[in-house]
Design an enzyme around this catalytic site. Structure first.
Site, PDB file in Angstrom:
ATOM      1  N   ALA A  29       0.825  -1.217   0.000  1.00  0.00           N
ATOM      2  CA  ALA A  29       0.000   0.000   0.000  1.00  0.00           C
ATOM      3  C   ALA A  29       0.855   1.261   0.000  1.00  0.00           C
ATOM      4  CB  ALA A  29      -0.925  -0.006   1.220  1.00  0.00           C
ATOM      5  N   GLY A  30       2.174   1.105  -0.050  1.00  0.00           N
ATOM      6  CA  GLY A  30       3.075   2.253   0.082  1.00  0.00           C
ATOM      7  C   GLY A  30       3.374   2.952  -1.234  1.00  0.00           C
ATOM      8  N   SER A 137      13.683  -2.668   0.760  1.00  0.00           N
ATOM      9  CA  SER A 137      13.740  -1.829   1.972  1.00  0.00           C
ATOM     10  C   SER A 137      15.184  -1.448   2.325  1.00  0.00           C
ATOM     11  CB  SER A 137      13.123  -2.581   3.154  1.00  0.00           C
ATOM     12  OG  SER A 137      11.948  -3.251   2.770  1.00  0.00           O
ATOM     13  N   ASP A 169      19.734   1.776  -9.603  1.00  0.00           N
ATOM     14  CA  ASP A 169      21.037   2.391  -9.894  1.00  0.00           C
ATOM     15  C   ASP A 169      21.408   2.216 -11.374  1.00  0.00           C
ATOM     16  OD1 ASP A 169      21.446   3.138  -7.159  1.00  0.00           O
ATOM     17  OD2 ASP A 169      21.868   1.043  -6.728  1.00  0.00           O
ATOM     18  N   HIS A 196      24.241  -0.233  -2.262  1.00  0.00           N
ATOM     19  CA  HIS A 196      23.204   0.744  -2.603  1.00  0.00           C
ATOM     20  C   HIS A 196      23.133   1.857  -1.564  1.00  0.00           C
ATOM     21  CE1 HIS A 196      19.628   2.453  -4.332  1.00  0.00           C
ATOM     22  NE2 HIS A 196      19.040   2.403  -3.142  1.00  0.00           N
ATOM     23  N   MET A 247      11.476   3.772  -8.741  1.00  0.00           N
ATOM     24  CA  MET A 247      11.808   2.528  -8.015  1.00  0.00           C
ATOM     25  C   MET A 247      10.841   1.426  -8.397  1.00  0.00           C
ATOM     26  SD  MET A 247      13.783   0.957  -6.049  1.00  0.00           S
ATOM     27  CE  MET A 247      13.464  -0.728  -6.499  1.00  0.00           C
TER      28      MET A 247
HETATM   29  N1  LIG Z   1      16.355  -0.371  -3.080  1.00  0.00           N
HETATM   30  C1  LIG Z   1      16.124   0.813  -3.602  1.00  0.00           C
HETATM   31  O1  LIG Z   1      16.704   1.164  -4.641  1.00  0.00           O
HETATM   32  C2  LIG Z   1      15.136   1.736  -2.973  1.00  0.00           C
HETATM   33  C3  LIG Z   1      14.624   1.481  -1.729  1.00  0.00           C
HETATM   34  N2  LIG Z   1      13.683   2.305  -1.162  1.00  0.00           N
HETATM   35  C4  LIG Z   1      13.199   1.949   0.172  1.00  0.00           C
HETATM   36  O2  LIG Z   1      11.919   1.308   0.072  1.00  0.00           O
HETATM   37  C5  LIG Z   1      11.231   1.428   1.314  1.00  0.00           C
HETATM   38  C6  LIG Z   1       9.774   1.823   1.089  1.00  0.00           C
HETATM   39  O3  LIG Z   1       9.671   3.090   0.516  1.00  0.00           O
HETATM   40  P1  LIG Z   1       8.221   3.749   0.203  1.00  0.00           P
HETATM   41  O4  LIG Z   1       7.354   2.766  -0.498  1.00  0.00           O
HETATM   42  O5  LIG Z   1       8.478   5.057  -0.413  1.00  0.00           O
HETATM   43  O6  LIG Z   1       7.664   3.939   1.691  1.00  0.00           O
HETATM   44  P2  LIG Z   1       6.146   4.126   2.163  1.00  0.00           P
HETATM   45  O7  LIG Z   1       6.177   4.593   3.570  1.00  0.00           O
HETATM   46  O8  LIG Z   1       5.395   4.937   1.161  1.00  0.00           O
HETATM   47  O9  LIG Z   1       5.564   2.664   2.085  1.00  0.00           O
HETATM   48  C7  LIG Z   1       5.998   1.651   2.933  1.00  0.00           C
HETATM   49  C8  LIG Z   1       4.847   0.694   3.149  1.00  0.00           C
HETATM   50  O10 LIG Z   1       5.317  -0.342   4.001  1.00  0.00           O
HETATM   51  C9  LIG Z   1       4.255  -0.664   4.883  1.00  0.00           C
HETATM   52  N3  LIG Z   1       4.768  -1.373   6.051  1.00  0.00           N
HETATM   53  C10 LIG Z   1       5.392  -0.890   7.146  1.00  0.00           C
HETATM   54  N4  LIG Z   1       5.670  -1.880   8.004  1.00  0.00           N
HETATM   55  C11 LIG Z   1       5.227  -3.018   7.435  1.00  0.00           C
HETATM   56  C12 LIG Z   1       5.207  -4.369   7.820  1.00  0.00           C
HETATM   57  N5  LIG Z   1       5.728  -4.777   8.993  1.00  0.00           N
HETATM   58  N6  LIG Z   1       4.670  -5.269   6.984  1.00  0.00           N
HETATM   59  C13 LIG Z   1       4.152  -4.878   5.804  1.00  0.00           C
HETATM   60  N7  LIG Z   1       4.124  -3.606   5.375  1.00  0.00           N
HETATM   61  C14 LIG Z   1       4.647  -2.697   6.192  1.00  0.00           C
HETATM   62  C15 LIG Z   1       3.612   0.667   5.220  1.00  0.00           C
HETATM   63  O11 LIG Z   1       2.299   0.486   5.752  1.00  0.00           O
HETATM   64  C16 LIG Z   1       3.628   1.345   3.855  1.00  0.00           C
HETATM   65  O12 LIG Z   1       2.442   1.080   3.134  1.00  0.00           O
HETATM   66  C17 LIG Z   1      12.032   2.439   2.127  1.00  0.00           C
HETATM   67  O13 LIG Z   1      12.830   1.750   3.066  1.00  0.00           O
HETATM   68  C18 LIG Z   1      12.923   3.107   1.087  1.00  0.00           C
HETATM   69  O14 LIG Z   1      14.094   3.643   1.624  1.00  0.00           O
HETATM   70  C19 LIG Z   1      13.214   3.399  -1.824  1.00  0.00           C
HETATM   71  C20 LIG Z   1      13.677   3.691  -3.089  1.00  0.00           C
HETATM   72  C21 LIG Z   1      14.712   2.933  -3.740  1.00  0.00           C
HETATM   73  O1  LIG Z   2      17.477   7.488  -1.548  1.00  0.00           O
HETATM   74  C1  LIG Z   2      16.645   6.829  -0.895  1.00  0.00           C
HETATM   75  O2  LIG Z   2      16.452   6.945   0.316  1.00  0.00           O
HETATM   76  C2  LIG Z   2      15.829   5.816  -1.640  1.00  0.00           C
HETATM   77  C3  LIG Z   2      16.747   5.026  -2.484  1.00  0.00           C
HETATM   78  O3  LIG Z   2      17.371   4.083  -2.041  1.00  0.00           O
HETATM   79  C4  LIG Z   2      17.027   5.523  -3.823  1.00  0.00           C
HETATM   80  O4  LIG Z   2      16.270   6.371  -4.350  1.00  0.00           O
HETATM   81  O5  LIG Z   2      18.027   5.078  -4.404  1.00  0.00           O
END
Ligand SMILES: NC(=O)C1=CN([C@@H]2O[C@H](COP(=O)(O)OP(=O)(O)OC[C@H]3O[C@@H](n4cnc5c(N)ncnc54)[C@H](O)[C@@H]3O)[C@@H](O)[C@H]2O)C=CC1
Ligand SMILES: O=C([O-])CC(=O)C(=O)O
Length: 342
Positions: A29-30, A137, A169, A196, A247
């Site tokens: 849902a995020g 995450s 990336d 990352h 993403m």
């Molecule tokens: N690997 C990558 O390249 C990237 C990683 N991220 C990471 O992705 C993660 C999520 O980012 P967003 O979607 O923007 O955050 P967001 O806050 O919009 O969504 C996160 C979702 O996770 C849910 N959530 C929280 N705890 C949970 C649990 N125990 N079980 C199931 N769902 C749970 C929340 O209810 C929410 O719907 C962050 O840690 C962010 O840093 C973000 C961008 C790039």
């Molecule tokens: O920068 C952040 O926190 C989210 C992320 O990992 C990305 O956009 O590469």
């Protein structure tokens, strides 16, 4: 005909039209989860899309279920429904967690995201230990080692099937290089290795395909931009989170590649953060060949014959990446140590 929205990276082979898989998104849902759900719903390779969150997932599922593509959408809310969400699933994608705000690093929410990933991966180990696990995450440099420790403790760790998603990336590197050198985007492929976060993200510009020459200034500028691209989005969003749409696009590409590999496509390559013997670090992102059983081989040639700039950057990233990996391993094992000392 179902349109193909997210192209799989670099493969010319065909796969069986009967292939179909179940994919679960945890954190559906995020900000990432919603557009990622949409993109996965568009995949002709998906028969069931399982959406799990602790909140608001029913509405997302109802909304997505109206798209006239074959994947059936099922919703699961809260810990009591997690096991059912995971049973029989082929690929689990985990974007659950807190995103950063301006001024924060990806490590600043280590404790909360580490706990979320640990709990979710425990459930994966219990309910679909054979699945490919995609960890989004942050901080990925620590959450992937945490997941590995959890799976080891449960006796189901298969390092070939645990992936840190670093596709964004590569997506960014391809975009920025194509813009800078005026190339056709679809042709550009830059391997990005390391990890990352900040300087651990190392684009190997010398290995760009098609072959391109860069000035020293271009290399410096592009490398810094790719390393700081996450922060660029965080600052532009000014408190409303981090990259979600790009993403979701990148994660959907990695899912599509995984499904093609599962379906027997013999020519699937992606960069990803995995347990690795490519360097002296226990985990490292690099290009890998994906197959039915996960990582089939690591493309070691990418680290051969790198430039002096890249070799120095590789040495420079090791201390930070090692620290983040160790932090994850310590976190994952601390409750066991506490239990042992009682
Ligand atoms: N690997 C990558 O390249 C990237 C990683 N991220 C990471 O992705 C993660 C999520 O980012 P967003 O979607 O923007 O955050 P967001 O806050 O919009 O969504 C996160 C979702 O996770 C849910 N959530 C929280 N705890 C949970 C649990 N125990 N079980 C199931 N769902 C749970 C929340 O209810 C929410 O719907 C962050 O840690 C962010 O840093 C973000 C961008 C790039
Ligand atoms: O920068 C952040 O926190 C989210 C992320 O990992 C990305 O956009 O590469």
């Amino acid at each position: 005909m179902t349109p193909r929205i997210v192209p799989k990276a670099k493969s010319g082979s065909h796969i069986s039209p009967q292939a179909s898989y179940k994919v679960a998104v945890l954190g559906a849902a995020g900000g990432i989860g919603q557009p990622l759900g949409l993109l996965i719903k568009m995949s002709p390779l998906v028969s069931e899309l399982h959406l799990y969150d602790i909140t608001n997932v029913k509405g997302v599922a109802a909304d997505l279920s109206h798209c006239n593509t074959p994947a059936q959408v099922l919703d699961f809310t809260g810990p009591s429904e997690l096991a059912n969400c995971l049973k029989g699933v082929d690929v689990v994608v985990i974007p659950a967690g807190v995103p950063r705000k301006p001024g924060m690093t990806r490590d600043d929410f280590f404790n909360i995201n580490a706990s979320i990933v640990k709990t979710l991966v425990e459930a994966v180990a219990d309910n679909c230990p054979e699945a490919f696990i995609h960890i989004i995450s942050n901080p990925v440099n620590s959450t992937v080692p945490i997941a590995a420790e959890v799976l080891k403790r449960k006796g189901v760790y298969n390092p070939k099937k645990l992936f840190g998603v670093t596709t964004l990336d590569v997506v960014r590197a391809n975009t920025f290089v194509a813009q800078k050198k005026n190339l056709k985007l679809i042709d550009v492929d830059v391997p990005v290795v390391g990890g990352h976060a900040g300087i651990t993200i190392l684009p190997l510009l010398s290995k760009t395909r098609p072959s391109v020459t860069f000035t020293d200034d271009e290399i410096e500028e592009l490398t810094k931009r790719i390393q700081n691209a996450g922060t660029e989005v965080v600052e532009a969003k000014a408190g409303a989170g981090s990259a979600t749409l790009s993403m979701a696009y990148a994660a959907a590409r990695f899912v599509e590649s995984s499904l093609h590999a599962l379906a027997g496509d013999p020519d699937v390559y992606e960069c990803t953060f995995i347990q690795s013997e490519l360097t002296d670090l226990p985990f490292f992102a690099s290009r890998v060949k994906l197959g039915k059983n996960g990582v089939e081989s690591v493309v070691s040639a990418d680290l051969e014959g790198v430039t002096e700039y890249e070799a120095k950057a590789l040495e420079a990233l090791k201390a930070e990446l090692k620290g983040s990996i160790e932090k994850g391993i310590t976190f994952a094992n601390k409750d066991q140590e506490a239990a042992a000392s009682v």
